[in-house]
Write a protein that holds these residues in place. Sequence first.
Motif, PDB file in Angstrom:
ATOM      1  N   VAL A   1     -33.963  36.071 -35.753  1.00  0.00           N
ATOM      2  CA  VAL A   1     -33.132  36.710 -34.729  1.00  0.00           C
ATOM      3  C   VAL A   1     -33.421  38.202 -34.707  1.00  0.00           C
ATOM      4  CG1 VAL A   1     -31.261  35.006 -34.804  1.00  0.00           C
ATOM      5  CG2 VAL A   1     -31.216  36.983 -36.365  1.00  0.00           C
ATOM      6  N   ASP A   2     -33.008  38.861 -33.620  1.00  0.00           N
ATOM      7  CA  ASP A   2     -33.200  40.309 -33.494  1.00  0.00           C
ATOM      8  C   ASP A   2     -31.955  41.095 -33.874  1.00  0.00           C
ATOM      9  OD1 ASP A   2     -35.838  40.091 -32.581  1.00  0.00           O
ATOM     10  OD2 ASP A   2     -35.167  39.747 -30.519  1.00  0.00           O
ATOM     11  N   THR A   3     -30.911  40.404 -34.300  1.00  0.00           N
ATOM     12  CA  THR A   3     -29.655  41.048 -34.676  1.00  0.00           C
ATOM     13  C   THR A   3     -29.906  42.109 -35.749  1.00  0.00           C
ATOM     14  OG1 THR A   3     -28.651  38.881 -34.316  1.00  0.00           O
ATOM     15  CG2 THR A   3     -27.286  40.558 -35.368  1.00  0.00           C
ATOM     16  N   PRO A   4     -29.269  43.283 -35.665  1.00  0.00           N
ATOM     17  CA  PRO A   4     -29.445  44.335 -36.672  1.00  0.00           C
ATOM     18  C   PRO A   4     -29.132  43.852 -38.084  1.00  0.00           C
ATOM     19  CG  PRO A   4     -28.328  45.208 -34.759  1.00  0.00           C
ATOM     20  CD  PRO A   4     -28.406  43.726 -34.558  1.00  0.00           C
ATOM     21  N   ARG A   5     -29.810  44.476 -39.062  1.00  0.00           N
ATOM     22  CA  ARG A   5     -29.758  43.972 -40.442  1.00  0.00           C
ATOM     23  C   ARG A   5     -29.598  45.109 -41.447  1.00  0.00           C
ATOM     24  NH1 ARG A   5     -33.448  41.986 -37.245  1.00  0.00           N
ATOM     25  NH2 ARG A   5     -34.983  43.525 -37.940  1.00  0.00           N
ATOM     26  N   VAL A   6     -28.874  44.813 -42.526  1.00  0.00           N
ATOM     27  CA  VAL A   6     -28.591  45.789 -43.579  1.00  0.00           C
ATOM     28  C   VAL A   6     -28.853  45.145 -44.934  1.00  0.00           C
ATOM     29  CG1 VAL A   6     -26.688  46.972 -44.770  1.00  0.00           C
ATOM     30  CG2 VAL A   6     -26.937  47.192 -42.285  1.00  0.00           C
ATOM     31  N   VAL A   7     -29.526  45.874 -45.827  1.00  0.00           N
ATOM     32  CA  VAL A   7     -29.741  45.413 -47.196  1.00  0.00           C
ATOM     33  C   VAL A   7     -28.651  46.000 -48.085  1.00  0.00           C
ATOM     34  CG1 VAL A   7     -31.292  45.390 -49.176  1.00  0.00           C
ATOM     35  CG2 VAL A   7     -32.236  45.267 -46.852  1.00  0.00           C
ATOM     36  N   LEU A   8     -27.920  45.146 -48.769  1.00  0.00           N
ATOM     37  CA  LEU A   8     -26.891  45.590 -49.704  1.00  0.00           C
ATOM     38  C   LEU A   8     -27.519  45.920 -51.055  1.00  0.00           C
ATOM     39  CD1 LEU A   8     -24.199  42.898 -48.842  1.00  0.00           C
ATOM     40  CD2 LEU A   8     -24.214  45.292 -48.116  1.00  0.00           C
ATOM     41  N   LEU A   9     -26.966  46.944 -51.703  1.00  0.00           N
ATOM     42  CA  LEU A   9     -27.535  47.424 -52.965  1.00  0.00           C
ATOM     43  C   LEU A   9     -26.440  47.559 -54.008  1.00  0.00           C
ATOM     44  CD1 LEU A   9     -29.754  50.218 -51.387  1.00  0.00           C
ATOM     45  CD2 LEU A   9     -30.556  48.012 -52.251  1.00  0.00           C
ATOM     46  N   SER A  10     -26.629  46.910 -55.148  1.00  0.00           N
ATOM     47  CA  SER A  10     -25.630  46.937 -56.216  1.00  0.00           C
ATOM     48  C   SER A  10     -25.965  48.045 -57.213  1.00  0.00           C
ATOM     49  CB  SER A  10     -25.558  45.568 -56.892  1.00  0.00           C
ATOM     50  OG  SER A  10     -26.853  45.157 -57.307  1.00  0.00           O
ATOM     51  N   GLY A  11     -25.654  47.851 -58.481  1.00  0.00           N
ATOM     52  CA  GLY A  11     -25.876  48.883 -59.489  1.00  0.00           C
ATOM     53  C   GLY A  11     -27.339  49.248 -59.652  1.00  0.00           C
TER      54      GLY A  11
END
Length: 390
Positions: free
Chosen positions: A250-260
């Motif tokens: 899909v072309d939906t915007p995307r975000v990478v989550l980042l932990s410690g």
Amino acid sequence: MTERAQAGPGRRTMLGAGAAVLGTAALGLAGGPAAAGTGASAAGRPGGHGFRLDLPVPTVIGHRGTSGYRPEHTLGSYQLALDMGAHIVEQDLVPTRDGHLVCRHENDITATTDVADHPEFAGRRTTKKVDGTALTGWFTEDFTLAELKTLRAKERIPGTRQKNTLYDGRWEIPTFEEVLRWADREGRRRGKPVWLYVETKHPTYFRGLGLGLEEPLAKLLRRYGRHRKQSPLILQSFEPGSIQRLARLVDTPRVVLLSGAGERPWDFVTSGDPRTVADLVKPEGLKWMASFAQGIGPTLDLVIPKDASGRLTAPTTLVRDAHAQGLVLHPYTMRNENTFLPADFRRGTDPNAYGDAFGAFRAYFATGIDGVFSDNPDTALLAAADFTAK
């Protein structure tokens, strides 16, 4: 750049008068001339994906709905977040045994439902290793959707949020499709789209069980018209590989989550990729993520670390470095209770009492972050209005 010295005044200058009223600023996701903030602030940011999303800056994201006031991931929690004015409402997705996507923060539903009170499911209690951690309880992948629908949601941390227990048993576990229908109804009623922020939980683990998340999620997004670049929905995951897979669907915007900083995404662990979060927040790692995502969702400690006493120290360069790659930043998670606040902003001795959340918001907003996840959207909205008015 010493962000503590420069970010506060600079951020206010960049936002400008047009952003003083929430709702007038637009949030651009990695979009060349349309990065976060107003046109003046966006002009200096490179980027290349061309996304522009009309969202206020700072963006207030209702974390699991309004989990500071209602049991998390229920339609009641989502509705209250929307009614309070949250700009986006978050859902976490896990699968059922028969392949439906439901909204739970974890597939372990022991603490968030009344499953332990159902004798017919006593035999389903088991121990599993999820992303390397042994857990004992009840898990969504061992239930059909029809079986899950016989359960009711409850408050996850009743010792901290005792008032939320009033709502125990009131709502069932929603499917993601039910949330999409709810969002469409509310959007028609309000005359504007309802934004959703959707996370794939433990995607590598579930793919190993034959319950991959990305394909059924993409199918639902296409069915409900939320698969385009300008769709009012953002996808997120702690596994970069899940975001890469979604980018192909899909072309939906995307975000990478980042932990410690010292942790590794689970798909890195299973594939043998040696990089840690500390590597990903370096310019080279940020550039790599910008090749398939439009933003990052770091833990707040990656923005402003704490010292041994739990007090805030000087901000890192993460905001500056991410913006240089055209990435927006939506850190997590702001909560009002003392137990969750930096030590600088705790008030009194009761860990469950509210501390100086407004002071903490000011400190984080001053770094130039583009938004924040909050269990208390009403507090976050007031803090954001205070910040943009200065």
